[in-house]
Design an enzyme around this catalytic site. Structure first.
Site, PDB file in Angstrom:
ATOM      1  N   GLU A  40      52.888  -9.142  -3.426  1.00  0.00           N
ATOM      2  CA  GLU A  40      52.963 -10.557  -3.039  1.00  0.00           C
ATOM      3  C   GLU A  40      54.148 -10.777  -2.103  1.00  0.00           C
ATOM      4  O   GLU A  40      55.307 -10.713  -2.518  1.00  0.00           O
ATOM      5  CB  GLU A  40      53.104 -11.453  -4.272  1.00  0.00           C
ATOM      6  CG  GLU A  40      53.222 -12.929  -3.930  1.00  0.00           C
ATOM      7  CD  GLU A  40      53.560 -13.814  -5.121  1.00  0.00           C
ATOM      8  OE1 GLU A  40      54.124 -14.904  -4.899  1.00  0.00           O
ATOM      9  OE2 GLU A  40      53.278 -13.413  -6.275  1.00  0.00           O
ATOM     10  N   ARG A  44      58.677 -17.189   2.483  1.00  0.00           N
ATOM     11  CA  ARG A  44      59.987 -17.832   2.406  1.00  0.00           C
ATOM     12  C   ARG A  44      60.898 -17.419   3.551  1.00  0.00           C
ATOM     13  O   ARG A  44      62.050 -17.864   3.613  1.00  0.00           O
ATOM     14  CB  ARG A  44      60.675 -17.489   1.075  1.00  0.00           C
ATOM     15  CG  ARG A  44      59.917 -17.945  -0.150  1.00  0.00           C
ATOM     16  CD  ARG A  44      60.691 -17.631  -1.408  1.00  0.00           C
ATOM     17  NE  ARG A  44      59.878 -17.804  -2.613  1.00  0.00           N
ATOM     18  CZ  ARG A  44      60.317 -17.593  -3.844  1.00  0.00           C
ATOM     19  NH1 ARG A  44      61.567 -17.194  -4.028  1.00  0.00           N
ATOM     20  NH2 ARG A  44      59.518 -17.760  -4.880  1.00  0.00           N
ATOM     21  N   THR A  67      53.991 -18.253  -2.191  1.00  0.00           N
ATOM     22  CA  THR A  67      54.631 -19.495  -1.748  1.00  0.00           C
ATOM     23  C   THR A  67      53.792 -20.187  -0.672  1.00  0.00           C
ATOM     24  O   THR A  67      54.321 -20.740   0.289  1.00  0.00           O
ATOM     25  CB  THR A  67      56.075 -19.242  -1.236  1.00  0.00           C
ATOM     26  OG1 THR A  67      56.706 -18.239  -2.033  1.00  0.00           O
ATOM     27  CG2 THR A  67      56.916 -20.510  -1.352  1.00  0.00           C
ATOM     28  N   LYS A 127      48.872 -18.776 -12.044  1.00  0.00           N
ATOM     29  CA  LYS A 127      50.247 -18.293 -12.113  1.00  0.00           C
ATOM     30  C   LYS A 127      51.041 -19.299 -12.949  1.00  0.00           C
ATOM     31  O   LYS A 127      51.094 -20.482 -12.607  1.00  0.00           O
ATOM     32  CB  LYS A 127      50.810 -18.191 -10.694  1.00  0.00           C
ATOM     33  CG  LYS A 127      52.319 -18.036 -10.589  1.00  0.00           C
ATOM     34  CD  LYS A 127      52.711 -18.007  -9.116  1.00  0.00           C
ATOM     35  CE  LYS A 127      54.201 -18.068  -8.927  1.00  0.00           C
ATOM     36  NZ  LYS A 127      54.583 -17.939  -7.499  1.00  0.00           N
TER      37      LYS A 127
END
Length: 203
Positions: A40, A44, A67, A127
């Site tokens: 993953e 960011r 994200t 998640k």
């Protein structure tokens, strides 16, 4: 791949924050060599999409984007080669876009209402984030009880020392962890060793 297939690749999904594109391939190669194939890459950093492109070239790597906050980011991540999408929360807008795209999607949830919103969209894999800050294992067990079809990937504050306890929960298919790849210049041998240890974690 389905989201279940992604979650079953290994008990730990490394959560990666990478600033330097040159680090992408060495990190991915070390993780895959250690037995962690689902990677993953969080959106960011400015380099994230290029990192996904580079990691996607590594044999055996199944690279996803984390994200992801909105449909535009989802589209950009998929265009960059992301094979699954992870978000910190779940909005109807993002959820509908993800379902329409057909890409394996793991939306973040923290409450029963979040899970119900996901179920309304036909989603059953979530998640749990941020896992420790949201009450840890007791909280997830309490949430999982009324939603017996849901399965989870807890992420946030989980360590190598606590991962096995999370994986022992029947509703947990895998955990997300940032400990496998420490910050700084990548040490391939250390990353591979940490990945191998993580790949052997079972509840």
């Amino acid at each position: 791949m389905t989201i279940d297939e992604v979650m079953e690749l290994a008990p730990v999904v490394p959560v990666l924050v990478i600033d330097n594109i040159a680090d992408a391939r060495p990190i991915a190669e070390a993780l895959v060599a250690g037995g962690l194939r689902a990677l993953e890459v969080t959106l960011r950093t400015p380099a994230a999409l290029d990192v996904i492109r580079e990691m996607a070239k590594v044999d055996g790597a199944v690279v996803g984007a984390g994200t992801v906050l909105n449909p535009d980011q989802l589209e950009a991540a998929v265009d960059a080669g992301a094979r699954f999408i992870v978000s910190p929360g779940l909005t109807k807008t993002l959820g509908k876009a993800a379902v329409k795209s057909g890409v394996p999607f793991l939306p973040g949830i923290a409450t029963a209402a979040d899970i119900m919103r996901g179920l309304d969209l036909g989603l059953t894999r979530f998640k749990f984030f941020p896992a420790e800050a949201n009450g840890g294992i007791p909280a997830l067990k309490a949430l999982a009880a009324p939603f017996h079809t849901a399965r989870f990937c807890p992420t946030g504050g989980i360590t190598e020392a606590t991962a096995a306890d999370w994986l022992a929960i029947p509703a947990v298919k895998c955990v997300g962890g940032s400990w496998v790849v420490p910050k700084g210049a990548p040490d391939k041998a250390k990353i591979e060793a940490a990945a191998r240890a993580a790949a052997q974690l079972r509840g």
